[in-house]
Design a protein around this motif. Structure first.
Motif, PDB file in Angstrom:
ATOM      1  N   TYR A 209       0.813  -1.207   0.000  1.00  0.00           N
ATOM      2  CA  TYR A 209       0.000   0.000   0.000  1.00  0.00           C
ATOM      3  C   TYR A 209       0.850   1.263   0.000  1.00  0.00           C
ATOM      4  CZ  TYR A 209      -3.255   3.655   1.207  1.00  0.00           C
ATOM      5  OH  TYR A 209      -3.966   4.820   1.199  1.00  0.00           O
ATOM      6  N   THR A 210       2.019   1.219   0.604  1.00  0.00           N
ATOM      7  CA  THR A 210       2.871   2.404   0.631  1.00  0.00           C
ATOM      8  C   THR A 210       3.241   2.823  -0.786  1.00  0.00           C
ATOM      9  OG1 THR A 210       3.743   1.781   2.788  1.00  0.00           O
ATOM     10  CG2 THR A 210       5.035   3.366   1.510  1.00  0.00           C
ATOM     11  N   VAL A 211       3.612   1.867  -1.604  1.00  0.00           N
ATOM     12  CA  VAL A 211       3.958   2.154  -2.996  1.00  0.00           C
ATOM     13  C   VAL A 211       2.716   2.604  -3.761  1.00  0.00           C
ATOM     14  CG1 VAL A 211       4.790   1.143  -5.160  1.00  0.00           C
ATOM     15  CG2 VAL A 211       5.911   0.572  -2.994  1.00  0.00           C
ATOM     16  N   GLU A 212       1.608   1.896  -3.578  1.00  0.00           N
ATOM     17  CA  GLU A 212       0.367   2.254  -4.267  1.00  0.00           C
ATOM     18  C   GLU A 212      -0.097   3.654  -3.876  1.00  0.00           C
ATOM     19  OE1 GLU A 212      -2.752  -0.667  -3.964  1.00  0.00           O
ATOM     20  OE2 GLU A 212      -1.283  -2.289  -4.000  1.00  0.00           O
ATOM     21  N   ARG A 213      -0.017   3.965  -2.595  1.00  0.00           N
ATOM     22  CA  ARG A 213      -0.462   5.266  -2.093  1.00  0.00           C
ATOM     23  C   ARG A 213       0.341   6.387  -2.734  1.00  0.00           C
ATOM     24  NH1 ARG A 213       0.803   5.114   3.516  1.00  0.00           N
ATOM     25  NH2 ARG A 213       2.828   5.838   2.829  1.00  0.00           N
ATOM     26  N   GLU A 214       1.643   6.211  -2.814  1.00  0.00           N
ATOM     27  CA  GLU A 214       2.480   7.243  -3.434  1.00  0.00           C
ATOM     28  C   GLU A 214       2.119   7.444  -4.896  1.00  0.00           C
ATOM     29  OE1 GLU A 214       6.608   6.561  -2.674  1.00  0.00           O
ATOM     30  OE2 GLU A 214       6.303   6.569  -0.495  1.00  0.00           O
ATOM     31  N   SER A 215       1.795   6.361  -5.577  1.00  0.00           N
ATOM     32  CA  SER A 215       1.408   6.452  -6.976  1.00  0.00           C
ATOM     33  C   SER A 215       0.035   7.104  -7.129  1.00  0.00           C
ATOM     34  CB  SER A 215       1.401   5.051  -7.588  1.00  0.00           C
ATOM     35  OG  SER A 215       0.861   5.088  -8.882  1.00  0.00           O
ATOM     36  N   LEU A 216      -0.913   6.696  -6.286  1.00  0.00           N
ATOM     37  CA  LEU A 216      -2.282   7.201  -6.393  1.00  0.00           C
ATOM     38  C   LEU A 216      -2.407   8.680  -6.041  1.00  0.00           C
ATOM     39  CD1 LEU A 216      -4.250   4.249  -4.751  1.00  0.00           C
ATOM     40  CD2 LEU A 216      -4.396   4.984  -7.132  1.00  0.00           C
ATOM     41  N   PHE A 217      -1.678   9.103  -5.029  1.00  0.00           N
ATOM     42  CA  PHE A 217      -1.880  10.440  -4.480  1.00  0.00           C
ATOM     43  C   PHE A 217      -0.687  11.375  -4.716  1.00  0.00           C
ATOM     44  CE2 PHE A 217      -4.271   7.461  -1.673  1.00  0.00           C
ATOM     45  CZ  PHE A 217      -5.531   7.784  -2.154  1.00  0.00           C
ATOM     46  N   ARG A 218       0.170  11.025  -5.635  1.00  0.00           N
ATOM     47  CA  ARG A 218       1.400  11.780  -5.883  1.00  0.00           C
ATOM     48  C   ARG A 218       1.133  13.266  -6.122  1.00  0.00           C
ATOM     49  NH1 ARG A 218       4.047   8.758  -9.706  1.00  0.00           N
ATOM     50  NH2 ARG A 218       5.232   7.864  -8.015  1.00  0.00           N
ATOM     51  N   ASP A 219       0.149  13.591  -6.915  1.00  0.00           N
ATOM     52  CA  ASP A 219      -0.095  14.982  -7.302  1.00  0.00           C
ATOM     53  C   ASP A 219      -1.219  15.639  -6.506  1.00  0.00           C
ATOM     54  OD1 ASP A 219       1.901  14.786  -9.278  1.00  0.00           O
ATOM     55  OD2 ASP A 219       0.479  13.897 -10.684  1.00  0.00           O
ATOM     56  N   MET A 220      -1.594  15.050  -5.373  1.00  0.00           N
ATOM     57  CA  MET A 220      -2.700  15.589  -4.581  1.00  0.00           C
ATOM     58  C   MET A 220      -2.207  16.083  -3.225  1.00  0.00           C
ATOM     59  SD  MET A 220      -5.678  12.765  -5.325  1.00  0.00           S
ATOM     60  CE  MET A 220      -7.020  13.754  -4.687  1.00  0.00           C
ATOM     61  N   THR A 221      -2.810  17.175  -2.766  1.00  0.00           N
ATOM     62  CA  THR A 221      -2.536  17.642  -1.415  1.00  0.00           C
ATOM     63  C   THR A 221      -3.450  16.902  -0.446  1.00  0.00           C
ATOM     64  OG1 THR A 221      -4.219  19.370  -1.455  1.00  0.00           O
ATOM     65  CG2 THR A 221      -2.011  19.958  -2.306  1.00  0.00           C
ATOM     66  N   ALA A 222      -3.159  17.007   0.840  1.00  0.00           N
ATOM     67  CA  ALA A 222      -4.010  16.385   1.847  1.00  0.00           C
ATOM     68  C   ALA A 222      -5.426  16.946   1.763  1.00  0.00           C
ATOM     69  CB  ALA A 222      -3.431  16.598   3.243  1.00  0.00           C
TER      70      ALA A 222
END
Length: 70
Positions: A42-55
């Motif tokens: 999930y850590t890798v997936e999360r970085e890919s999914l949310f790379r260009d998004m702010t919190a």
């Protein structure tokens, strides 16, 4: 005083029987599935999914999906 130590297999059997007796088979399975390990990283997936998004953007997306019923 003698204490009988039960095996994990015995405890699991008794717990499953109790859950099935109380919830039924389908809801017992649904309940137990919450605790199963998933697959992937999930850590890798999360970085890919949310790379260009702010919190704030992520939170807005979550709120939007909740109101849409997704």
């Amino acid at each position: 005083m003698t204490v009988r130590i039960q095996s994990i297999a015995d405890i699991n059997l008794r717990a499953n029987q109790a859950l099935i007796g109380e919830l039924g088979v389908v809801d017992t399975i649904r309940f137990l599935n919450q605790f199963r390990a998933g697959s992937g990283d999930y850590t890798v997936e999360r970085e890919s999914l949310f790379r260009d998004m702010t919190a704030r953007e992520i939170i807005a997306e979550i709120k939007s999906r909740r109101t849409e019923g997704i």
